[in-house]
Design a protein around this motif. Structure first.
Motif, PDB file in Angstrom:
ATOM      1  N   GLU A 127      39.957   1.589  25.335  1.00 50.23           N
ATOM      2  CA  GLU A 127      38.698   2.242  24.981  1.00 50.23           C
ATOM      3  C   GLU A 127      38.985   3.662  24.505  1.00 50.23           C
ATOM      4  OE1 GLU A 127      36.443   0.094  28.771  1.00 50.23           O
ATOM      5  OE2 GLU A 127      36.759   2.272  28.719  1.00 50.23           O
ATOM      6  N   LYS A 128      38.019   4.240  23.814  1.00 50.50           N
ATOM      7  CA  LYS A 128      38.118   5.647  23.452  1.00 50.50           C
ATOM      8  C   LYS A 128      37.960   6.482  24.721  1.00 50.50           C
ATOM      9  CE  LYS A 128      38.365   4.750  19.043  1.00 50.50           C
ATOM     10  NZ  LYS A 128      39.617   4.960  18.267  1.00 50.50           N
ATOM     11  N   THR A 129      38.633   7.609  24.774  1.00 50.10           N
ATOM     12  CA  THR A 129      38.559   8.473  25.948  1.00 50.10           C
ATOM     13  C   THR A 129      38.174   9.891  25.541  1.00 50.10           C
ATOM     14  OG1 THR A 129      40.921   8.963  25.810  1.00 50.10           O
ATOM     15  CG2 THR A 129      40.263   7.119  27.221  1.00 50.10           C
ATOM     16  N   ILE A 130      37.736  10.652  26.532  1.00 44.18           N
ATOM     17  CA  ILE A 130      37.303  12.034  26.332  1.00 44.18           C
ATOM     18  C   ILE A 130      38.204  12.952  27.151  1.00 44.18           C
ATOM     19  CG2 ILE A 130      35.392  13.667  26.535  1.00 44.18           C
ATOM     20  CD1 ILE A 130      34.806  11.462  24.565  1.00 44.18           C
ATOM     21  N   ASP A 131      38.513  14.112  26.599  1.00 43.74           N
ATOM     22  CA  ASP A 131      39.312  15.097  27.319  1.00 43.74           C
ATOM     23  C   ASP A 131      38.566  15.496  28.607  1.00 43.74           C
ATOM     24  OD1 ASP A 131      40.690  17.273  28.289  1.00 43.74           O
ATOM     25  OD2 ASP A 131      40.884  18.277  26.346  1.00 43.74           O
ATOM     26  N   PRO A 132      39.165  15.287  29.782  1.00 40.80           N
ATOM     27  CA  PRO A 132      38.489  15.625  31.040  1.00 40.80           C
ATOM     28  C   PRO A 132      38.061  17.086  31.119  1.00 40.80           C
ATOM     29  CG  PRO A 132      40.428  14.292  31.461  1.00 40.80           C
ATOM     30  CD  PRO A 132      40.482  14.670  30.008  1.00 40.80           C
ATOM     31  N   LYS A 133      38.814  17.984  30.487  1.00 38.84           N
ATOM     32  CA  LYS A 133      38.444  19.406  30.522  1.00 38.84           C
ATOM     33  C   LYS A 133      37.136  19.651  29.792  1.00 38.84           C
ATOM     34  CE  LYS A 133      43.212  21.105  30.896  1.00 38.84           C
ATOM     35  NZ  LYS A 133      44.289  21.924  30.255  1.00 38.84           N
ATOM     36  N   GLU A 134      36.907  18.926  28.700  1.00 42.08           N
ATOM     37  CA  GLU A 134      35.659  19.076  27.959  1.00 42.08           C
ATOM     38  C   GLU A 134      34.472  18.610  28.804  1.00 42.08           C
ATOM     39  OE1 GLU A 134      36.418  16.858  24.374  1.00 42.08           O
ATOM     40  OE2 GLU A 134      36.924  18.693  23.284  1.00 42.08           O
ATOM     41  N   LEU A 135      34.654  17.471  29.478  1.00 42.83           N
ATOM     42  CA  LEU A 135      33.588  16.960  30.331  1.00 42.83           C
ATOM     43  C   LEU A 135      33.331  17.891  31.512  1.00 42.83           C
ATOM     44  CD1 LEU A 135      34.169  13.099  30.537  1.00 42.83           C
ATOM     45  CD2 LEU A 135      32.526  14.365  29.157  1.00 42.83           C
ATOM     46  N   ALA A 136      34.390  18.428  32.085  1.00 40.59           N
ATOM     47  CA  ALA A 136      34.238  19.334  33.224  1.00 40.59           C
ATOM     48  C   ALA A 136      33.453  20.574  32.823  1.00 40.59           C
ATOM     49  CB  ALA A 136      35.607  19.725  33.772  1.00 40.59           C
ATOM     50  N   LYS A 137      33.696  21.079  31.627  1.00 41.24           N
ATOM     51  CA  LYS A 137      32.975  22.260  31.155  1.00 41.24           C
ATOM     52  C   LYS A 137      31.490  21.959  30.986  1.00 41.24           C
ATOM     53  CE  LYS A 137      32.793  25.853  27.631  1.00 41.24           C
ATOM     54  NZ  LYS A 137      31.305  25.836  27.672  1.00 41.24           N
ATOM     55  N   ILE A 138      31.168  20.817  30.371  1.00 42.10           N
ATOM     56  CA  ILE A 138      29.764  20.462  30.189  1.00 42.10           C
ATOM     57  C   ILE A 138      29.096  20.226  31.538  1.00 42.10           C
ATOM     58  CG2 ILE A 138      28.204  18.707  29.260  1.00 42.10           C
ATOM     59  CD1 ILE A 138      30.025  18.406  26.896  1.00 42.10           C
ATOM     60  N   ALA A 139      29.809  19.587  32.474  1.00 42.41           N
ATOM     61  CA  ALA A 139      29.255  19.346  33.805  1.00 42.41           C
ATOM     62  C   ALA A 139      28.953  20.658  34.513  1.00 42.41           C
ATOM     63  CB  ALA A 139      30.230  18.511  34.631  1.00 42.41           C
ATOM     64  N   ASN A 140      29.864  21.618  34.427  1.00 45.74           N
ATOM     65  CA  ASN A 140      29.640  22.926  35.049  1.00 45.74           C
ATOM     66  C   ASN A 140      28.481  23.661  34.387  1.00 45.74           C
ATOM     67  OD1 ASN A 140      31.739  22.625  36.894  1.00 45.74           O
ATOM     68  ND2 ASN A 140      33.260  23.521  35.513  1.00 45.74           N
ATOM     69  N   ASP A 141      28.402  23.565  33.060  1.00 44.33           N
ATOM     70  CA  ASP A 141      27.292  24.203  32.339  1.00 44.33           C
ATOM     71  C   ASP A 141      25.959  23.577  32.743  1.00 44.33           C
ATOM     72  OD1 ASP A 141      29.091  25.815  31.056  1.00 44.33           O
ATOM     73  OD2 ASP A 141      29.082  24.694  29.168  1.00 44.33           O
ATOM     74  N   ALA A 142      25.959  22.246  32.923  1.00 37.42           N
ATOM     75  CA  ALA A 142      24.726  21.549  33.313  1.00 37.42           C
ATOM     76  C   ALA A 142      24.279  21.972  34.717  1.00 37.42           C
ATOM     77  CB  ALA A 142      24.935  20.041  33.253  1.00 37.42           C
ATOM     78  N   LYS A 143      25.220  22.104  35.639  1.00 40.14           N
ATOM     79  CA  LYS A 143      24.879  22.527  37.003  1.00 40.14           C
ATOM     80  C   LYS A 143      24.331  23.946  37.014  1.00 40.14           C
ATOM     81  CE  LYS A 143      28.269  19.477  39.205  1.00 40.14           C
ATOM     82  NZ  LYS A 143      29.554  19.393  39.949  1.00 40.14           N
ATOM     83  N   GLN A 144      24.958  24.824  36.231  1.00 37.06           N
ATOM     84  CA  GLN A 144      24.491  26.199  36.160  1.00 37.06           C
ATOM     85  C   GLN A 144      23.089  26.261  35.547  1.00 37.06           C
ATOM     86  OE1 GLN A 144      25.656  29.023  37.333  1.00 37.06           O
ATOM     87  NE2 GLN A 144      24.005  30.239  36.404  1.00 37.06           N
ATOM     88  N   LEU A 145      22.872  25.493  34.492  1.00 35.48           N
ATOM     89  CA  LEU A 145      21.567  25.488  33.839  1.00 35.48           C
ATOM     90  C   LEU A 145      20.504  24.888  34.755  1.00 35.48           C
ATOM     91  CD1 LEU A 145      19.942  26.149  31.343  1.00 35.48           C
ATOM     92  CD2 LEU A 145      20.599  23.945  30.366  1.00 35.48           C
ATOM     93  N   ARG A 146      20.894  23.898  35.553  1.00 32.26           N
ATOM     94  CA  ARG A 146      19.934  23.327  36.510  1.00 32.26           C
ATOM     95  C   ARG A 146      19.469  24.390  37.501  1.00 32.26           C
ATOM     96  NH1 ARG A 146      17.661  19.762  39.786  1.00 32.26           N
ATOM     97  NH2 ARG A 146      17.688  17.943  38.433  1.00 32.26           N
ATOM     98  N   ARG A 147      20.397  25.181  38.029  1.00 28.13           N
ATOM     99  CA  ARG A 147      20.026  26.239  38.973  1.00 28.13           C
ATOM    100  C   ARG A 147      19.070  27.234  38.323  1.00 28.13           C
ATOM    101  NH1 ARG A 147      25.566  25.584  40.620  1.00 28.13           N
ATOM    102  NH2 ARG A 147      26.237  27.177  39.125  1.00 28.13           N
TER     103      ARG A 147
END
Length: 264
Positions: A127-147
């Motif tokens: 399958e196609k894969t995504i760089d884990p660092k890119e996903l981690a950055k978006i996840a952190n941005d999403a958590k910060q924006l949620r707060r």
């Protein structure tokens, strides 16, 4: 973020390998929680999160077998000997049982056979894969924006709309280690669907600072998924709403012609 896994057998092998590293006398429920970084007692609300993850895990063997059956000229029996042992271990050992009991049935031989299955799928049906660092950055941005969204003094319905979209993004990223790129595709599609069904709220949201940042976050996730597989297309109404972020990304690429778009 776990190591990159490009097929369901590889993801299953990673999880079961993690289980073998737990202490033999560990209760299975606690071992699974540790693997998925879930905390709390079996009686608290977090148990729903565990059951959701466990259900996704239980779906992996069938997905691995189904993909394997699509590989031509292959001795499927040779690569699926792990399945009966895994079924026996899951059925024969309750969540209150110990890791040792599970491992006695699903042993090292079965784990090695699963690894061979993962290897052939990686070569034949990756399958196609995504760089884990890119996903981690978006996840952190999403958590910060949620707060920040929860603390923001904005319309209640508008806040609920943005929080719902952030939940979709966070859930999709959390599920990547079990479901692969499909979880991200579904997450983006759900967010797009919400925009189309709640266009009035989407139009209002994009005019606020919080809503604009949510739009940028969604576009960033869409971009890395579409770069990976080239399959996702923006619906017209969604594209119109996200035009500011599309233009900004285009200008960024044009200003750095010698670099490749990895993260945004």
């Amino acid at each position: 973020m776990p190591p990159i896994q490009d097929n369901p057998a590889a993801r299953l092998h990673r999880i079961l390998s993690s289980l073998t590293r737990q202490a033999p006398n560990t209760r299975l429920l606690d071992a699974w929680r540790a693997i998925w970084i879930l905390t709390g007692s079996a009686n608290d609300n977090n148990n729903f999160g565990f059951l959701r993850r466990y259900g996704q895990f239980l779906a992996l063997p069938k997905r691995a077998r189904d993909v394997l059956l699509t590989v031509p000229n292959l001795n499927q029996e040779l690569y699926t000997r792990w399945i009966p042992k895994l079924e026996a271990a899951l059925v024969g050992t309750s969540l209150s049982g110990q890791v040792a009991s599970f491992s006695a049935t699903f042993d090292k031989i079965a784990l090695e056979n699963l690894e061979h299955c993962a290897d052939i799928l990686s070569r034949e049906r990756s399958e196609k894969t995504i760089d884990p660092k890119e996903l981690a950055k978006i996840a952190n941005d999403a958590k910060q924006l949620r707060r920040e969204t929860e603390a923001a003094e904005i319309d209640v319905e508008l806040k609920a709309y943005i929080l719902e979209g952030l939940d979709d993004i966070t859930s999709a990223i959390d599920d990547y280690d079990l479901e692969g790129i499909a979880s991200l595709e579904h997450g983006v599609e759900r967010a797009f669907g919400t925009i189309l069904l709640k266009k009035e709220k989407a139009d209002k949201a994009v005019k606020t600072v919080i809503g604009s940042r949510f739009g940028q976050l969604l576009y960033n996730l869409y971009l890395i998924v579409s770069i990976a597989n080239g399959a996702l297309q923006l619906p017209y109404n969604v594209r119109q709403l996200l035009l500011p972020y599309i233009h900004a990304q285009t200008e960024q690429r044009e200003s750095t012609p010698d670099s490749t778009t990895k993260s945004v």
